[in-house]
Design an enzyme around this catalytic site. Structure first.
Site, PDB file in Angstrom:
ATOM      1  N   LYS A 330      29.972  39.947  48.648  1.00  0.00           N
ATOM      2  CA  LYS A 330      31.152  39.186  47.885  1.00  0.00           C
ATOM      3  C   LYS A 330      32.550  39.848  47.860  1.00  0.00           C
ATOM      4  O   LYS A 330      32.311  41.344  47.861  1.00  0.00           O
ATOM      5  CB  LYS A 330      30.763  38.635  46.485  1.00  0.00           C
ATOM      6  CG  LYS A 330      29.596  37.709  46.662  1.00  0.00           C
ATOM      7  CD  LYS A 330      29.849  36.460  47.475  1.00  0.00           C
ATOM      8  CE  LYS A 330      28.558  35.438  47.231  1.00  0.00           C
ATOM      9  NZ  LYS A 330      27.376  35.767  48.389  1.00  0.00           N
ATOM     10  N   ASP A 331      33.615  39.499  47.793  1.00  0.00           N
ATOM     11  CA  ASP A 331      34.845  40.069  47.814  1.00  0.00           C
ATOM     12  C   ASP A 331      35.088  40.925  46.721  1.00  0.00           C
ATOM     13  O   ASP A 331      34.428  40.952  45.639  1.00  0.00           O
ATOM     14  CB  ASP A 331      35.925  39.000  47.785  1.00  0.00           C
ATOM     15  CG  ASP A 331      36.221  38.050  48.669  1.00  0.00           C
ATOM     16  OD1 ASP A 331      35.029  37.222  48.660  1.00  0.00           O
ATOM     17  OD2 ASP A 331      37.013  38.043  49.608  1.00  0.00           O
ATOM     18  N   LYS A 332      35.844  41.916  46.698  1.00  0.00           N
ATOM     19  CA  LYS A 332      36.199  43.030  45.492  1.00  0.00           C
ATOM     20  C   LYS A 332      37.200  42.533  44.814  1.00  0.00           C
ATOM     21  O   LYS A 332      37.096  42.214  43.618  1.00  0.00           O
ATOM     22  CB  LYS A 332      36.715  44.293  46.005  1.00  0.00           C
ATOM     23  CG  LYS A 332      36.998  45.057  45.284  1.00  0.00           C
ATOM     24  CD  LYS A 332      37.345  46.426  45.435  1.00  0.00           C
ATOM     25  CE  LYS A 332      37.699  47.579  44.320  1.00  0.00           C
ATOM     26  NZ  LYS A 332      38.009  49.104  44.869  1.00  0.00           N
ATOM     27  N   GLN A 425      38.133  42.534  54.326  1.00  0.00           N
ATOM     28  CA  GLN A 425      36.928  43.012  53.278  1.00  0.00           C
ATOM     29  C   GLN A 425      35.965  43.760  53.836  1.00  0.00           C
ATOM     30  O   GLN A 425      35.252  44.789  53.478  1.00  0.00           O
ATOM     31  CB  GLN A 425      36.755  42.239  52.158  1.00  0.00           C
ATOM     32  CG  GLN A 425      35.817  41.168  52.636  1.00  0.00           C
ATOM     33  CD  GLN A 425      36.540  39.933  52.521  1.00  0.00           C
ATOM     34  OE1 GLN A 425      37.781  40.007  53.482  1.00  0.00           O
ATOM     35  NE2 GLN A 425      36.428  38.737  52.107  1.00  0.00           N
TER      36      GLN A 425
END
Length: 695
Positions: A330-332, A425
């Site tokens: 998942k995204d940071k 990402q």
């Protein structure tokens, strides 16, 4: 995303800022039953653990909801989603074990037709049963209408069914009730798909005959026979014989018999089971292996990479990062919710670290015993709640109505889809050295270069970058190791090996081998993703949305059940191009590897030239020294957005208010978007297509 990448639509777009804060970008995983793994849903489940559960019959995949997930109360969310499906050793509350064996069920279902209904009711809750019915209906409808990827999913999951006997009963019950569907087991999860053999048989015989034949086939009644309607056409009978022999020849045999019907003497095809064929042992892959200790949970993280969060957790729990499994990264810079499973850790132990990890931006919900690890891609998709701030026109846009521009852009992408690029990402957006550069060095077996790229610092003076900078200047692995914080597990593993074996080719090779395989292969995949992005852009610039000769499409027909993915990839022919047989959403491009086909047009030539630029013209995508093997895969070049809603907001002195009747004010306006994407799709890529600007 590196490089200039083409887009799908030609609208003007607009400008804005995303990820101004983590709370502006909320990512919520959607499990295999279409349920959001949200914080509120997890808390509601915890409160209802010892209370009777009222099943919700509405479709949980229809995320029609208020402006933002954060605005919902626990009770509203629970009513909307239904209960969270947690894998465990025991069946869900309200679900009782099967009362019959597969043989008993199959032996009576063809006559009465009620037993499969009873079994489905005993093993599935009402919401899942309703979803299964809707899926079956869409499959049948889809065969007779133009394919729409947004409304005809390829498969449906019944969830994890740990008990072997329950699985057997469910397999048979589904196939008896819906013979036009097939079921498969993947790590105790039952997946339902369209039975393309059924569809093919319907082209040879009536649907009524096909329906009855597949019920007969699944029932496997000893000494039973099935007869197709009398048929005077020899060539047609030959085609039916050939079809059944090629598809089911190991299980059944066919013969032609003379019969007398109302039209006089005729020939009918009789099908019977081969002796003892139904007693064959179930494959070992479907058997429950030795039980390990697994604990599942929902991870909420904020401003953390998934692998970084795992490093924190493994350090606190005293286990390896490889003991964690998850369905996707998942995204940071976001608040994200995702399912995870950790091996060799009890639920009690996991709960004990709650207060410690909260300081690192993590919270754990719905901690429970699980029966096995998770697999990458074991999800329906992800739901996004995103606020785009500081909205304004493009610099070259003279339109006065910003709201109209934004609505036009959103509706355009909703209709036409977006190019399915890997998001920034994937490559370490904003970092001095991006992950694809490390992947390229590893593929070229430049181990020392890969290590030095890995330890290249950012322009900050925090302890991590101080340690990296010190190592590059001195090659003192022991000294750098002492400077690193405990949670930097990857860096510490690598430095320990370098301290022991040296900063040379052999030492760096041993260093890379010291970190988990999933982390090593991550860098290779990042490079392959970069090449895929560039290939997709070149494909659209070269041919646009037209499907041309030499393109690759993924066949919807399953063919041989044991066929490889490459066997299902079809190369478009010139007559098929002329007939417009395929649509652009069916086109796939390969992720480079050693077992893929390339397009047979100038896109294929582009791949070869591009890999040669990086010195990989002879690369077999196997790095044996690092135990890395990259066979490659295929990715659709176009994807669609699902369950989209959006609202305009305007900043005011009293906070945020919903914009309704007035024009948006540039720089003070915001846009709230809520939508779902399929697995491995990137919201930032979708937003780039909508806004027409790099993010």
């Amino acid at each position: 995303m590196s490089g200039v990448l083409s887009t799908r639509s030609d609208h003007t777009g607009f400008q804005g800022s995303i990820k101004t804060s983590a709370s502006d970008f909320i990512v919520t995983e959607i499990d295999t039953l279409g349920r959001l793994l949200s914080e509120s849903a997890a808390r509601t489940l915890h409160a209802l653990d010892n209370a009777p559960v009222t099943r919700n019959s509405c479709c949980p995949q229809s995320h029609q909801r208020p402006e933002s997930l954060e605005l919902l109360g626990e009770e509203e969310l629970c009513q909307m989603l239904g209960p969270f499906d947690s894998p465990s050793h025991a069946p869900e509350e309200g679900v009782s074990p099967a009362k019959r064996s597969t043989e008993h069920l199959a032996g009576t279902a063809p006559e009465g037709g009620h037993h499969e209904v009873g079994t489905l009711s005993s093993l599935l809750d009402e919401s899942v049963k309703e979803l299964l019915s809707q899926f079956a209906s869409k499959i049948k409808t889809g065969w007779d209408s133009e394919y729409d990827p947004a409304t005809h999913p390829a498969e449906f999951s019944l969830g994890l069914v740990p008990d072997k006997r329950n699985r057997a009963d469910l397999h048979s019950a589904v196939r008896q009730k819906y013979p036009f569907l097939m079921t498969v087991t993947k790590n105790n999860e039952i997946i339902v798909k369209a039975n393309t053999d059924y569809k093919q048989l319907c082209q040879l015989v009536s649907e009524e005959e096909a329906f009855d034949f597949f019920k007969f086939l699944d029932a496997k009644l000893e000494n039973s026979k099935f007869s197709f309607k009398p048929d005077g056409n020899k060539e047609h009978r030959k085609a039916v014989h050939h079809f059944i022999s090629s598809k089911f020849g190991k299980l059944v045999e066919t013969k032609s018999f003379s019969v007398t019907d109302i039209s006089g003497q005729n020939i009918a095809i009789i099908v019977r089971f081969r002796e003892k064929s139904w007693f064959r042992k179930r494959p070992a892959a479907d058997c429950q292996e030795k039980q390990d200790l697994y604990t599942g949970f929902i991870l909420r993280k904020e401003n953390l990479e998934t692998l970084e969060a795992i490093s924190y957790l493994s350090s606190e729990l005293g286990v390896l990062p490889s003991d964690f499994s998850y369905t996707g990264i998942k995204d940071k810079k976001a608040i994200t919710y995702q399912a995870m499973v950790v091996k060799k850790v009890t639920p009690k132990r996991l709960k004990e670290i709650g207060s410690t990890i909260e300081k690192k931006g993590m919270k754990l919900y719905n901690i429970h015993s699980a029966c096995q690890h998770l697999r990458l891609g074991q999800l329906t998709g992800n739901h996004f709640d995103i606020i785009v701030r500081e909205l304004k026109h493009q610099s070259n846009d003279s339109s006065a109505d910003l709201k109209e521009r934004i609505s036009e852009a959103i509706e355009n992408v909703k209709t036409k889809g977006f190019v399915n690029y890997y998001g920034p990402q994937r490559f370490g957006h904003g970092q001095t050295v991006q992950t694809d550069q490390i992947g390229l060095a590893l593929l070229n077996e430049e181990m020392v270069k890969a290590v030095k790229l890995f330890f290249t610092p950012e322009d900050t003076d925090d302890p991590v970058n101080q340690a990296k900078r010190y190592f590059l200047q001195t090659e003192d692995a022991k000294g750098a190791l002492a400077m690193l914080p405990e949670f930097k597990v990857r860096e510490k593993m690598l430095l320990r090996a370098l301290n022991r074996y040296g900063v040379n080719h052999e030492g760096c090779t041993r260093g890379w081998l010291s970190i988990p395989h999933s982390m090593r292969i991550f860098y290779i995949h990042a490079y392959c993703s970069k090449i895929w992005n560039e290939a997709a852009s070149f494909r659209f610039m070269s041919y646009g949305s037209k499907v041309v000769e030499g393109d690759l499409v993924l066949s919807e027909e399953s063919g041989d059940k044991n066929s490889s993915l490459s066997d299902r990839v079809h190369i478009v022919t010139a007559p098929e191009e002329s007939a417009n047989k395929y649509a652009i959403h069916q086109v796939v491009l390969p992720m480079v590897g050693h077992s893929i086909k390339y397009p047979c047009n100038k896109v294929g030539q582009w791949y070869r030239e591009r890999l040669a630029e990086d010195g990989l013209q002879t690369c077999r995508f196997r790095v044996s020294a690092l135990q890395l093997n990259t066979p490659g895969c295929y990715r659709h070049i176009l994807k669609y957005i699902h369950n989209l809603s959006y609202h305009f907001l305007e900043d005011s002195e009293k906070g945020i208010k919903t914009e309704k009747d007035y024009h948006l004010t540039e720089s003070k306006a915001s846009l709230l978007l809520s939508f779902d994407l399929d697995p491995s799709c990137y919201a930032t890529v979708c937003l780039r297509e909508i806004m027409k600007c790099d993010l």
